[in-house]
Design an enzyme around this catalytic site. Structure first.
Site, short mmCIF file in Angstrom:
data_model
loop_
_atom_site.label_atom_id
_atom_site.label_comp_id
_atom_site.label_asym_id
_atom_site.label_seq_id
_atom_site.Cartn_x
_atom_site.Cartn_y
_atom_site.Cartn_z
N GLY A 249 14.67 82.29 63.43
CA GLY A 249 15.14 81.39 64.47
C GLY A 249 14.07 80.54 65.13
O GLY A 249 14.38 79.72 65.99
N GLU A 291 12.01 87.29 60.34
CA GLU A 291 12.57 86.63 59.15
C GLU A 291 12.61 85.11 59.32
O GLU A 291 13.69 84.51 59.37
CB GLU A 291 14.00 87.12 58.92
CG GLU A 291 14.11 88.61 58.71
CD GLU A 291 15.55 89.07 58.59
OE1 GLU A 291 16.48 88.36 59.06
OE2 GLU A 291 15.76 90.14 58.03
N PRO A 292 11.46 84.47 59.41
CA PRO A 292 11.49 83.01 59.58
C PRO A 292 11.87 82.30 58.28
O PRO A 292 11.44 82.69 57.20
CB PRO A 292 10.04 82.68 59.95
CG PRO A 292 9.23 83.81 59.40
CD PRO A 292 10.12 85.01 59.35
N ARG A 335 23.02 68.11 57.91
CA ARG A 335 22.72 68.64 59.24
C ARG A 335 23.12 67.68 60.36
O ARG A 335 23.49 68.09 61.45
CB ARG A 335 21.25 69.05 59.34
CG ARG A 335 20.87 70.18 58.38
CD ARG A 335 19.51 70.78 58.66
NE ARG A 335 19.47 71.50 59.90
CZ ARG A 335 18.97 71.05 61.03
NH1 ARG A 335 18.43 69.85 61.07
NH2 ARG A 335 18.99 71.77 62.13
N TYR A 339 25.60 69.43 62.70
CA TYR A 339 25.03 69.93 63.96
C TYR A 339 24.59 68.82 64.91
O TYR A 339 23.89 69.11 65.89
CB TYR A 339 23.80 70.80 63.70
CG TYR A 339 23.90 71.80 62.58
CD1 TYR A 339 24.82 72.84 62.63
CD2 TYR A 339 23.07 71.70 61.47
CE1 TYR A 339 24.89 73.77 61.60
CE2 TYR A 339 23.14 72.62 60.44
CZ TYR A 339 24.05 73.65 60.50
OH TYR A 339 24.11 74.56 59.49
N CYS A 366 31.63 58.18 50.79
CA CYS A 366 32.84 57.52 51.29
C CYS A 366 33.35 58.20 52.53
O CYS A 366 34.42 58.83 52.52
CB CYS A 366 33.90 57.51 50.21
SG CYS A 366 33.39 56.47 48.88
N GLU A 367 32.60 58.12 53.58
CA GLU A 367 32.97 58.78 54.82
C GLU A 367 32.13 58.19 55.94
O GLU A 367 30.91 58.12 55.82
CB GLU A 367 32.67 60.28 54.64
CG GLU A 367 33.19 61.12 55.73
CD GLU A 367 33.37 62.58 55.34
OE1 GLU A 367 33.65 62.89 54.17
OE2 GLU A 367 33.23 63.40 56.23
N1 LLP Z 1 17.65 86.01 59.23
C1 LLP Z 1 19.00 85.92 59.24
C2 LLP Z 1 19.79 87.15 59.21
C3 LLP Z 1 19.61 84.67 59.30
O1 LLP Z 1 20.94 84.60 59.32
C4 LLP Z 1 18.82 83.49 59.31
C5 LLP Z 1 19.43 82.18 59.36
C6 LLP Z 1 17.43 83.63 59.28
C7 LLP Z 1 16.87 84.89 59.24
C8 LLP Z 1 16.49 82.45 59.28
O2 LLP Z 1 16.63 81.64 60.40
P1 LLP Z 1 15.57 80.46 60.68
O3 LLP Z 1 14.24 81.11 60.92
O4 LLP Z 1 15.52 79.60 59.45
O5 LLP Z 1 16.12 79.76 61.84
N2 LLP Z 1 21.92 75.81 58.52
C9 LLP Z 1 21.40 75.90 59.88
C10 LLP Z 1 20.65 77.16 60.10
C11 LLP Z 1 21.46 78.39 59.79
C12 LLP Z 1 20.64 79.63 59.86
C13 LLP Z 1 21.41 80.79 59.33
N3 LLP Z 1 20.70 82.00 59.37
C14 LLP Z 1 20.55 74.66 60.14
O6 LLP Z 1 20.41 73.83 59.26
O7 LLP Z 1 20.05 74.48 61.24
#
Ligand code: LLP
Length: 441
Positions: A249, A291-292, A335, A339, A366-367
């Site tokens: 996150g 878990e980045p 994205r 979002y 086409c959107e």
């Molecule tokens: N661990 C778990 C269990 C997760 O579900 C995720 C992301 C991560 C780690 C990694 O998160 P990060 O560090 O990348 O923020 N598609 C969205 C982001 C969805 C993230 C889903 N899970 C976007 O493009 O912003």
């Protein structure tokens, strides 16, 4: 050196052409076509090194969240740096194994893991399976019994916290699909079931509170809630949590006003807090895992587009907006549509001459919602044939790409020291057409 939203080696050469990894974007486009994802491998190595530095002395295990971008060279870099890999599907798991990631370095997530995924995890001694439901406890128990094996598991907790960028919301419950709630009693019941289970060993807990987070408050609050739960289990069942996986996150900058926290500061403050609060509660410190995904890969990459059409459109009150159409769009960057994500862009193939004008970068689909950048400041002389470059597209772009309008997925190249390495080749129309067995060809 450009602003921090650009990869570290991005610079303008003597001809005012943008270079990344010592390779100019005109050459990249000519040799590889557009749209094209370009990964600055030196930048990626530097970011990986930052994470190694940030976690080494704290004894924090890093699992790269491969959903952000899954590719063998990138996965190998992560493993060579001592990181594990987080996977959330059969595809991600198989790709990690094929890339040489040992099962012992893999953690499997998913709210609806298939039998195939669980079997693959068990047969490859995947380090941790993250339990997400009661159904999964049953399924895994049956499978372990049948195959006379056992699994080390974490339980995914729902802590009533949701965080995104600048805000976080803490409530007593969460209306979403992941994990089991510490407030409803579901998590405690799951712990009891796992502790009674001869095939599963509960090593600890996992949670993931959101993505693209800039503020430490949500992480802090989540940790406190998890520690309270751990304390309850400690006093009630004598259960000692060996591991606490706090998910990913960590946010990155997409536009210059984005101001993410330094990863070193963020991680060390959080781990210190967890250490202090654990001691206060009379418990041993669990091993911490993070878990980045985005924070490791996101900033390393740019997307290269070719401008096709430039059209001034009259909007309210006689104002005009320049619509700049590029040769990709929502198929390589969903994205913005999904979002409302913000980006910026610059012309990479030449010096910009005109005044800055309010523009909108749109794709070729086409959107009308096919928008790459809602509000872009671009030079008024932008013209067909220019190469437009969008930074910070390493995470959740290629991995969320689609074939809408039967557009093929772009190639991904890595650049370093003047060399170009194809990491993923461009998909071909033939490959797409091959999926239709009824197509007479
Ligand atoms: N661990 C778990 C269990 C997760 O579900 C995720 C992301 C991560 C780690 C990694 O998160 P990060 O560090 O990348 O923020 N598609 C969205 C982001 C969805 C993230 C889903 N899970 C976007 O493009 O912003």
């Amino acid at each position: 050196m450009l602003t921090p939203i650009w990869p570290k080696t991005a610079r303008r050469n003597a001809n005012d052409v943008l270079e990344i990894g010592g390779v100019d974007v005109k050459r990249l486009a000519a040799e590889n076509g557009t749209p094209l994802f370009v990964i600055d491998l030196e930048h990626l190595d530097n970011v990986i090194e930052d994470f190694v530095d940030a976690t080494r002395d704290l004894d924090v295990k890093v699992y790269y969240a491969s959903k952000a971008f899954s590719q063998s060279t990138v996965l190998q870099k992560m493993v060579d740096s001592g990181f594990g890999v987080d996977v959330a599907s059969e595809g991600e798991l198989r790709l990690a194994l094929l890339s040489g990631v040992p099962g012992e370095e893999i953690i499997l997530h998913g709210n609806n893991k298939s039998v195939t995924e669980l079997e693959l995890a068990l047969s490859n001694n995947v380090n941790r399976i993250v339990i997400d439901s009661f159904d999964e406890i049953e399924k895994l128990t049956l499978m372990c019994g049948r195959e006379n094996t056992h699994a080390d598991v974490l339980l995914r907790l729902t802590l009533g916290i949701e965080a995104h960028t600048h805000e976080y919301i803490a409530t007593s419950h969460e209306d979403q699909k992941f994990g089991l709630s510490v407030f409803s009693g579901a998590a405690e019941e799951a712990v009891r079931k796992i502790l009674e289970n001869e095939f599963l060993t509960l090593r600890g807990f996992h949670y993931h509170i959101g993505s693209q987070i800039f503020e430490p408050k949500g992480f802090d609050e989540a940790a406190l809630r998890a520690l309270e739960f751990m304390k309850l289990l400690h006093s009630k069942y004598g259960f000692i949590t060996e591991e606490l996986d706090i998910g990913g996150g960590f946010g990155i900058a997409y536009i210059t006003t984005d101001d993410p926290l330094d990863i070193r500061v963020m991680v060390s403050a959080l781990v210190e807090k967890i250490r202090k609060e654990t001691t206060n509660r009379g418990m041993p410190m669990p091993r911490i895992a993070i878990e980045p995904g985005r924070a490791l890969i996101g900033g390393s990459t740019v997307t290269l587009y070719e401008v096709g059409v430039v059209k001034p459109i009259e909007v309210d009150g006689g104002m005009s907006r320049l619509y700049v159409s590029v040769d990709g769009g929502m198929s390589d960057n969903i994205r913005t549509a999904l979002y409302n994500a913000e980006y910026s862009a610059m012309i990479g193939s030449r010096e910009a001459l005109g005044n800055s004008v309010v523009s909108r970068v749109v794709g070729k689909h086409c959107e009308s919602g096919d928008i790459v950048i809602n509000d872009a400041i671009l030079p008024s002389d932008i013209a067909p044939g220019d190469l437009l470059v969008v930074p910070a597209t390493g995470a959740y772009h290629y991995s969320m790409a689609s074939n809408y309008n039967l557009v093929t997925k772009p190639a991904v190249v890595g650049v370093q020291n003047g060399e170009v390495q194809v990491l993923i080749r461009r998909q071909t129309l033939e490959e797409l057409f091959d999926l239709d067995p009824n197509l007479g060809r």
